[in-house]
Scaffold this motif. Structure first.
Motif, short mmCIF file in Angstrom:
data_model
loop_
_atom_site.label_atom_id
_atom_site.label_comp_id
_atom_site.label_asym_id
_atom_site.label_seq_id
_atom_site.Cartn_x
_atom_site.Cartn_y
_atom_site.Cartn_z
N ARG A 52 -8.79 -6.32 15.29
CA ARG A 52 -7.65 -7.07 15.83
C ARG A 52 -6.36 -6.32 15.57
O ARG A 52 -5.49 -6.23 16.45
CB ARG A 52 -7.59 -8.46 15.19
N TRP A 53 -6.23 -5.77 14.37
CA TRP A 53 -5.00 -5.07 14.01
C TRP A 53 -4.80 -3.83 14.89
O TRP A 53 -3.69 -3.54 15.33
CB TRP A 53 -5.03 -4.67 12.54
N LEU A 54 -5.87 -3.11 15.15
CA LEU A 54 -5.77 -1.92 16.00
C LEU A 54 -5.29 -2.30 17.40
O LEU A 54 -4.45 -1.61 18.00
CB LEU A 54 -7.13 -1.22 16.09
N THR A 55 -5.83 -3.38 17.92
CA THR A 55 -5.45 -3.83 19.27
C THR A 55 -4.02 -4.34 19.30
O THR A 55 -3.23 -3.98 20.19
CB THR A 55 -6.41 -4.93 19.74
N GLU A 56 -3.68 -5.17 18.35
CA GLU A 56 -2.33 -5.77 18.33
C GLU A 56 -1.24 -4.73 18.13
O GLU A 56 -0.11 -4.92 18.58
CB GLU A 56 -2.26 -6.82 17.22
N ASN A 57 -1.56 -3.62 17.46
CA ASN A 57 -0.55 -2.60 17.17
C ASN A 57 -0.67 -1.37 18.06
O ASN A 57 0.01 -0.37 17.82
CB ASN A 57 -0.64 -2.20 15.70
N ASP A 58 -1.50 -1.46 19.11
CA ASP A 58 -1.62 -0.36 20.08
C ASP A 58 -1.87 0.99 19.40
O ASP A 58 -1.20 1.99 19.68
CB ASP A 58 -0.38 -0.28 20.96
N ILE A 59 -2.85 1.02 18.53
CA ILE A 59 -3.14 2.24 17.79
C ILE A 59 -3.87 3.23 18.69
O ILE A 59 -4.87 2.90 19.33
CB ILE A 59 -3.99 1.93 16.54
N ASP A 60 -3.37 4.47 18.73
CA ASP A 60 -3.96 5.50 19.57
C ASP A 60 -5.15 6.20 18.91
O ASP A 60 -6.05 6.67 19.61
CB ASP A 60 -2.91 6.55 19.94
N ALA A 61 -5.16 6.29 17.60
CA ALA A 61 -6.26 6.93 16.89
C ALA A 61 -6.20 6.53 15.42
O ALA A 61 -5.14 6.22 14.89
CB ALA A 61 -6.20 8.45 17.03
N VAL A 62 -7.37 6.54 14.80
CA VAL A 62 -7.49 6.23 13.38
C VAL A 62 -8.01 7.46 12.65
O VAL A 62 -8.97 8.09 13.09
CB VAL A 62 -8.46 5.06 13.13
N ILE A 63 -7.35 7.79 11.53
CA ILE A 63 -7.82 8.88 10.69
C ILE A 63 -8.22 8.28 9.35
O ILE A 63 -7.37 7.74 8.63
CB ILE A 63 -6.76 9.98 10.49
N ASP A 64 -9.50 8.33 9.05
CA ASP A 64 -10.01 7.84 7.78
C ASP A 64 -9.91 8.97 6.76
O ASP A 64 -10.77 9.85 6.71
CB ASP A 64 -11.45 7.36 7.94
N ALA A 65 -8.84 8.94 5.97
CA ALA A 65 -8.63 9.95 4.93
C ALA A 65 -8.75 9.32 3.55
O ALA A 65 -8.07 9.73 2.61
CB ALA A 65 -7.26 10.61 5.11
N THR A 66 -9.60 8.31 3.43
CA THR A 66 -9.78 7.63 2.16
C THR A 66 -10.59 8.48 1.19
O THR A 66 -11.16 9.51 1.55
CB THR A 66 -10.50 6.28 2.37
N HIS A 67 -10.63 8.02 -0.05
CA HIS A 67 -11.39 8.70 -1.09
C HIS A 67 -12.86 8.80 -0.69
O HIS A 67 -13.39 7.89 -0.02
CB HIS A 67 -11.27 7.91 -2.40
N PRO A 68 -13.54 9.88 -1.04
CA PRO A 68 -14.94 10.02 -0.65
C PRO A 68 -15.84 8.86 -1.06
O PRO A 68 -16.90 8.65 -0.45
CB PRO A 68 -15.36 11.31 -1.36
N PHE A 69 -15.44 8.09 -2.07
CA PHE A 69 -16.28 6.98 -2.52
C PHE A 69 -15.79 5.62 -2.01
O PHE A 69 -16.31 4.58 -2.45
CB PHE A 69 -16.37 6.98 -4.05
N ALA A 70 -14.84 5.60 -1.09
CA ALA A 70 -14.37 4.34 -0.50
C ALA A 70 -15.23 4.02 0.72
O ALA A 70 -14.75 3.97 1.85
CB ALA A 70 -12.89 4.45 -0.12
#
Length: 254
Positions: free
Chosen positions: A64-82
């Protein structure tokens, strides 16, 4: 995703040094960057651009958040254990058709002179310890320490914020944040009579000095393997992420 001129709106799931570096580069290029932090560290280092703290409410909430905020791309740069946010991101990206990239630093590799014992998780690591030493330097973070609570060994527990109970009965807590030097890591281990080191395979240079110090002191190291992540496009460097963003957006600067 085809994109013409104008800034993109990008969501970076982060908290890592790579996430901050990527946000800085993208903001400098004029992109609209929102960095999402889990909120588990009391005083996190904040990246450039917009910052939000806290969860999204599972994959459905993130979608929902991605749609509501018109996100063009997501980069998952979280910790390797997240692994949980990684799974949520993959599910939300599929549901919304949002391009997703995993930016993950390479794991550590065993060097000549190392004595490493690989563990599948913290519970496995705990089961390995009694045969390796009585005094343990535990650097696996402040969560999940209950896996070691039943052991009669002595633990030096280092983490950024106070750890969560339950904890081993015999322990000392050291609150500290990297980067660390080999000299100071070696002195710390010698001062506390450390006999075995426990770490997660986090990778990167910020906390790698402990591995060199353990090698120089001839200490065994228990290394917890990274959890499996969903299959998605992935890179190991910030520049690789910049290149991917430019390719995915077809016309945005990269």
């Amino acid at each position: 995703m085809a994109r013409g001129r104008g800034p993109m709106t990008l969501l970076i799931l982060g908290g890592t040094g790579e996430a901050r570096e990527l946000a800085k580069e993208l903001v400098a290029r004029g992109e609209h960057v929102v960095s999402s932090l889990a909120g588990r560290v009391a005083r996190p280092k904040l990246p450039d651009g917009e910052v939000r703290v806290g969860g999204f409410g599972g994959p459905e909430g993130l979608a929902r958040w991605l749609t509501e905020n018109d996100i063009d791309a997501v980069i998952d740069a979280t910790h390797p254990f997240a692994e949980r946010i990684g799974a949520n991101a993959a599910e939300a990206a599929r549901a919304t058709g949002t391009p997703l990239l995993r930016l993950a630093r390479p794991g550590w590799t065993e060097q000549p002179g190392d004595t490493w014992h690989w563990a599948d998780d913290l519970g496995h690591a705990a089961r390995l310890l009694p045969a390796l030493g009585e005094r343990v330097f535990l650097t696996s973070g402040r969560q999940g320490l209950g896996a070691f609570a039943g052991l009669g060994l002595w633990f030096l527990i280092r983490c950024v914020d106070p750890p969560e109970a339950p904890l081993p009965r015999r322990h000392e807590v050291l609150l500290d944040r990297g980067p660390y030097t080999v000299e100071k890591e070696r002195a710390l281990m010698e001062r506390h009579g450390v006999e075995v080191l426990v770490t997660k395979d986090s990778g990167g240079a910020m906390t790698a000095a402990k591995l060199t110090a353990a090698r120089e002191l001839g200490l065994p190291v228990v290394v917890v393997r990274r959890p499996r992540r969903p299959e998605t496009a992935s890179v190991t460097t910030v520049q690789g992420a910049i290149t991917w963003i430019g390719r995915e957006t077809k016309g945005s600067p990269a």
